[in-house]
Scaffold this active site. Structure first.
Site, PDB file in Angstrom:
ATOM      1  CD  GLU A  91      -2.210   1.249   2.982  1.00 41.85           C
ATOM      2  OE1 GLU A  91      -3.106   2.067   3.232  1.00 41.85           O
ATOM      3  OE2 GLU A  91      -1.755   0.444   3.831  1.00 41.85           O
ATOM      4  CG  HIS A  92       1.395   5.771  -1.931  1.00 43.97           C
ATOM      5  ND1 HIS A  92       2.676   6.184  -2.229  1.00 43.97           N
ATOM      6  CD2 HIS A  92       0.720   6.884  -1.521  1.00 43.97           C
ATOM      7  CE1 HIS A  92       2.767   7.490  -2.021  1.00 43.97           C
ATOM      8  NE2 HIS A  92       1.593   7.928  -1.597  1.00 43.97           N
ATOM      9  CG  ASP A 131      16.042  -1.670  11.385  1.00 45.63           C
ATOM     10  OD1 ASP A 131      16.796  -1.082  12.188  1.00 45.63           O
ATOM     11  OD2 ASP A 131      16.223  -1.648  10.153  1.00 45.63           O
TER      12      ASP A 131
END
Length: 309
Positions: A89-90, A217
């Protein structure tokens, strides 16, 4: 590549959207499709599929908790000419600012999610008329992850372990130190590790550790916000000690005091938190040394010396 994307995504439209991005490891580009805008990460390394499969599994795991926003993963596909792409998804993102407090709360909720599911499962098992396995939610009773994930482009050892100290010592620190040994053969580091590994169990005395789903991370480059709230991305997930998550947040900046205050309102610091934070930062410095070279040796050695005093 674009022809393959159109076919795999089943879209007649695939138009560059003008949003590009990338980091030290992969490049990225947004496209408009029949069903909306997607973000495509591209990597031509031989490890690309392993890396993207791990990232997709990480995003799926975080998404299921409904605690913090992540881009919805769509598909990992290999390119005919080598390399791999990861479609997701953007998300329209900007730098984390307004929602720092919210992110602290949401990361704490992520870390508490598995504990709450374990408690729910135990309660169901103890309830008359309900047996084990009634809950539809998966829970983790051990430390590790179901697939290999990569922190950067280096694969992590995620084999399940009952004991966190064993998992972290062997599958995080020892793994990184083996890579350092292969590349540099550093005698001082070897000697410091021989001392440090004997002292690690003492840092966890009287600390209760329930497996927590981690982003893995969480540095400043992997957090942002939308108009509605915070978002995290590029995860390297596994089930581990919640404190591990916070170690990298303090190394490179990008997190305000309000983030940490909100987090610790939900998960207070346990005794010897600062020492364990150093131990967890050691992993990240070693990982950076293995990625980017000897400029990270000094920080790695300094922490080891501090911890064996």
């Amino acid at each position: 590549m674009e022809a393959k994307l159109k076919k795999e995504l089943g879209t007649s439209v695939l138009k560059l959207a003008g949003h590009s991005g990338g980091g030290c490891i992969s490049d990225g580009q947004s496209y408009d499709t029949d069903t909306g805008r997607v973000f495509v990460k591209i990597n031509h390394k031989s490890e690309a599929k392993l890396m993207f499969d791990g990232e997709m599994a990480s995003l799926e795991a975080i998404l299921k908790t409904d605690t913090v926003k992540v881009p919805k993963p769509v598909k990992v596909m290999e390119l005919d000419g080598g390399g791999c792409v990861f479609v997701m998804e953007h998300v329209d993102m900007r730098g984390l600012n307004k929602y720092s407090t919210h992110l602290g709360e949401q990361m704490a909720n992520l870390h508490l999610y598995n504990k709450r599911q374990l408690e729910k499962q135990t309660k169901e098992q103890q309830t008359v008329g309900k047996g084990a396995g009634r809950s539809e939610v998966n829970v983790a009773e051990k430390f590790g992850f179901s697939v290999t994930t990569c922190c950067g482009y280096l694969p992590m050892e995620n084999d399940w372990q009952d004991d966190w100290v064993t998992f972290y010592s062997r599958q995080r620190l020892q793994h990184q130190l083996n890579l350092v040994e292969e590349s540099y053969g550093d005698r001082e580091v070897r000697e410091l590790w021989a001392q440090l590994q004997l002292q690690i169990p003492q840092l966890f005395k009287d600390v209760e550790i329930v497996p927590a789903l981690l982003h893995g991370d969480l540095w400043g480059g992997n957090v942002a916000e939308t108009a509605e709230g915070p978002v995290v991305f590029d995860p390297s997930s596994f089930y581990g000690h919640s404190e591990f998550e916070l170690s990298i947040t303090g190394m490179f900046g990008g997190f305000s005091k309000s983030f940490f205050s909100a987090y610790h309102d939900k998960i207070p610091k346990a005794q010897d938190f600062a020492k364990r934070n150093q131990l967890y930062q050691l992993f990240h410095y070693l990982n950076h040394w293995n990625h980017f070279g000897g400029s990270y040796r000094g920080s790695s050695v300094r922490i080891m010396k501090d911890l064996v005093k």
